[in-house]
Design a protein around this motif. Structure first.
Motif, short mmCIF file in Angstrom:
data_model
loop_
_atom_site.label_atom_id
_atom_site.label_comp_id
_atom_site.label_asym_id
_atom_site.label_seq_id
_atom_site.Cartn_x
_atom_site.Cartn_y
_atom_site.Cartn_z
N ALA A 185 19.71 7.30 9.32
CA ALA A 185 19.53 6.11 8.49
C ALA A 185 18.07 5.67 8.48
O ALA A 185 17.53 5.26 7.43
CB ALA A 185 20.42 4.99 8.99
N ALA A 186 17.42 5.74 9.63
CA ALA A 186 16.01 5.37 9.71
C ALA A 186 15.15 6.34 8.90
O ALA A 186 14.22 5.94 8.18
CB ALA A 186 15.54 5.33 11.16
N LEU A 187 15.46 7.62 8.99
CA LEU A 187 14.72 8.62 8.24
C LEU A 187 14.97 8.49 6.74
O LEU A 187 14.09 8.76 5.92
CB LEU A 187 15.09 10.03 8.71
N GLU A 188 16.17 8.06 6.37
CA GLU A 188 16.46 7.83 4.96
C GLU A 188 15.58 6.73 4.39
O GLU A 188 15.00 6.88 3.29
CB GLU A 188 17.94 7.47 4.78
N LEU A 189 15.46 5.62 5.11
CA LEU A 189 14.58 4.53 4.66
C LEU A 189 13.13 4.99 4.64
O LEU A 189 12.39 4.70 3.68
CB LEU A 189 14.75 3.31 5.58
N ALA A 190 12.72 5.71 5.68
CA ALA A 190 11.35 6.20 5.73
C ALA A 190 11.06 7.14 4.57
O ALA A 190 9.96 7.12 3.98
CB ALA A 190 11.10 6.92 7.06
N GLY A 191 12.03 7.97 4.20
CA GLY A 191 11.85 8.89 3.09
C GLY A 191 11.68 8.16 1.77
O GLY A 191 10.88 8.58 0.92
N GLU A 192 12.40 7.07 1.61
CA GLU A 192 12.25 6.27 0.39
C GLU A 192 10.86 5.66 0.31
O GLU A 192 10.24 5.62 -0.76
CB GLU A 192 13.33 5.18 0.37
N ILE A 193 10.37 5.18 1.45
CA ILE A 193 9.01 4.62 1.49
C ILE A 193 7.98 5.72 1.25
O ILE A 193 7.02 5.55 0.49
CB ILE A 193 8.76 3.93 2.85
N ALA A 194 8.19 6.87 1.90
CA ALA A 194 7.23 7.97 1.81
C ALA A 194 7.16 8.57 0.42
O ALA A 194 6.20 9.29 0.09
CB ALA A 194 7.59 9.06 2.81
N ALA A 195 8.12 8.27 -0.43
CA ALA A 195 8.10 8.78 -1.81
C ALA A 195 7.08 8.03 -2.68
O ALA A 195 6.76 8.48 -3.78
CB ALA A 195 9.49 8.67 -2.42
N LYS A 196 6.58 6.92 -2.19
CA LYS A 196 5.58 6.15 -2.93
C LYS A 196 4.22 6.84 -2.86
O LYS A 196 3.98 7.71 -2.02
CB LYS A 196 5.47 4.73 -2.35
N ASP A 197 3.32 6.41 -3.71
CA ASP A 197 1.96 6.96 -3.70
C ASP A 197 1.30 6.65 -2.37
O ASP A 197 1.33 5.51 -1.90
CB ASP A 197 1.16 6.35 -4.85
N GLY A 198 0.69 7.66 -1.74
CA GLY A 198 0.12 7.50 -0.41
C GLY A 198 -0.99 6.47 -0.34
O GLY A 198 -1.07 5.68 0.61
N THR A 199 -1.85 6.46 -1.33
CA THR A 199 -2.95 5.49 -1.34
C THR A 199 -2.42 4.09 -1.54
O THR A 199 -2.83 3.14 -0.85
CB THR A 199 -3.95 5.83 -2.44
N LEU A 200 -1.49 3.95 -2.46
CA LEU A 200 -0.96 2.62 -2.77
C LEU A 200 -0.17 2.05 -1.61
O LEU A 200 -0.25 0.84 -1.34
CB LEU A 200 -0.09 2.71 -4.03
N ILE A 201 0.58 2.89 -0.90
CA ILE A 201 1.37 2.37 0.21
C ILE A 201 0.47 1.87 1.33
O ILE A 201 0.77 0.89 2.01
CB ILE A 201 2.38 3.43 0.73
N ARG A 202 -0.67 2.51 1.52
CA ARG A 202 -1.62 2.06 2.53
C ARG A 202 -2.28 0.74 2.12
O ARG A 202 -2.49 -0.15 2.96
CB ARG A 202 -2.68 3.13 2.78
N LEU A 203 -2.58 0.61 0.85
CA LEU A 203 -3.13 -0.65 0.36
C LEU A 203 -2.10 -1.76 0.51
O LEU A 203 -2.44 -2.90 0.88
CB LEU A 203 -3.56 -0.51 -1.10
N ALA A 204 -0.85 -1.43 0.23
CA ALA A 204 0.21 -2.44 0.34
C ALA A 204 0.38 -2.91 1.78
O ALA A 204 0.56 -4.11 2.03
CB ALA A 204 1.53 -1.86 -0.19
N LYS A 205 0.31 -1.97 2.74
CA LYS A 205 0.44 -2.35 4.15
C LYS A 205 -0.69 -3.30 4.55
O LYS A 205 -0.47 -4.32 5.21
CB LYS A 205 0.44 -1.09 5.03
N ALA A 206 -1.92 -2.96 4.16
CA ALA A 206 -3.06 -3.80 4.49
C ALA A 206 -2.96 -5.17 3.83
O ALA A 206 -3.28 -6.20 4.44
CB ALA A 206 -4.36 -3.11 4.07
N ALA A 207 -2.47 -5.20 2.60
CA ALA A 207 -2.36 -6.46 1.87
C ALA A 207 -1.31 -7.37 2.51
O ALA A 207 -1.54 -8.57 2.69
CB ALA A 207 -1.99 -6.18 0.42
N ILE A 208 -0.17 -6.80 2.90
CA ILE A 208 0.89 -7.62 3.50
C ILE A 208 0.45 -8.14 4.86
O ILE A 208 0.71 -9.30 5.20
CB ILE A 208 2.19 -6.81 3.60
N ASN A 209 -0.21 -7.30 5.65
CA ASN A 209 -0.73 -7.78 6.93
C ASN A 209 -1.71 -8.92 6.73
O ASN A 209 -1.77 -9.87 7.52
CB ASN A 209 -1.41 -6.65 7.70
N GLY A 210 -2.49 -8.82 5.67
CA GLY A 210 -3.52 -9.83 5.42
C GLY A 210 -2.99 -11.19 5.05
O GLY A 210 -3.72 -12.19 5.16
#
Length: 255
Positions: A185-210
């Motif tokens: 189940a954890a890998l399923e959620l991770a796979g859904e996240i990992a399907a996003k654009d790699g650059t954009l997901i990193r920007l999103a993580k930094a933005a949410i932390n900010g």
């Protein structure tokens, strides 16, 4: 035994902790975990990290026996810094971190899960801070990310635990599944996240932390100062040696 990293699916890194019998980590273990999470997050091929554990439970906090063997404060200082490093590594990981929590998630486990971006939990998972029974303070910062403020305080002051189902009701656990389905189940959620654009997901993580309302690193370090004060005063050793039993400590207060 230790911390290992694997690549079960495209774009996903699985960091697994294995410190039998209860995944109570020694000083070195916290630093190893921090290094593994940071290394995984920096890999341009990784878009999500799953943090999991082998054995009976997700994490039982620090290795109390290691602290008791040290007549000085070296181990305490080491584990304070080690925990801060591991918690920060999860929070600051360049990609989202999914915590796969089964069994007990206590003490330092709350710091890890509380700083994760999402939590998938097994039906048998329980979450809590038994710090007052172990002569320590800390990680209320992270418990406050999992439950409402007054519940956090009641859990902290009583050393009680909350179930995965209760945290799911509060919205802090994404999904609750049978123990045997946890990793998938954890890998399923991770796979859904990992399907996003790699650059954009990193920007999103930094933005949410900010935009987080609380600086988790600073507030946790503030808490740790009180842990050290408890050790210097001697109350930490007294409570730790009895694992929260009120007898000896109560008698001293009455004397």
């Amino acid at each position: 035994m230790g911390v290992s990293t694997s690549r079960p699916d495209k774009g996903v890194a699985l960091v697994t902790v294995d410190f039998p019998p209860v995944n109570a980590l020694p000083v070195r273990g916290w630093y190893d975990l921090a290094d593994a999470v940071r290394t995984a997050g920096r890999d341009p091929e990784v878009r999500c990290v799953v943090l999991a554990a082998e054995g009976r439970g997700f994490n039982a906090g620090v290795d109390i026996k290691e602290l008791q063997r040290d007549a000085g404060h070296g181990s305490l200082i080491g584990v304070n810094h080690g925990c801060a490093e591991a918690f920060a590594a999860v929070y600051d990981c360049e990609v989202p971190v999914v915590a796969a929590v089964g069994g007990f998630c206590l003490g330092g486990g709350i710091g890890l899960a509380g700083n994760a971006d999402a939590i998938v939990a097994a039906e048998d998972a329980v979450f809590g801070l038994p710090e007052l029974d172990r002569g320590a303070l800390g990680a209320a910062t992270h418990l406050a990310r999992l439950v409402p403020q007054h519940l956090m305080r009641a859990l902290y002051f009583t050393s009680r635990t909350a179930t995965a189902q209760e945290l799911h009701a509060h919205g802090s656990v994404w999904r609750v599944v049978p123990r045997e389905e946890l990793r998938a189940a954890a890998l399923e959620l991770a796979g859904e996240i990992a399907a996003k654009d790699g650059t954009l997901i990193r920007l999103a993580k930094a933005a949410i932390n900010g935009i987080d309302p609380v600086d988790v690193r600073r507030s946790y370090r503030f808490e740790q100062g009180f842990t050290f004060e408890a050790n210097l005063s001697g109350v930490a050793d007294r409570v730790r040696d009895t694992f929260g039993a009120s007898g000896a400590a109560g008698k001293e207060r009455q004397a």
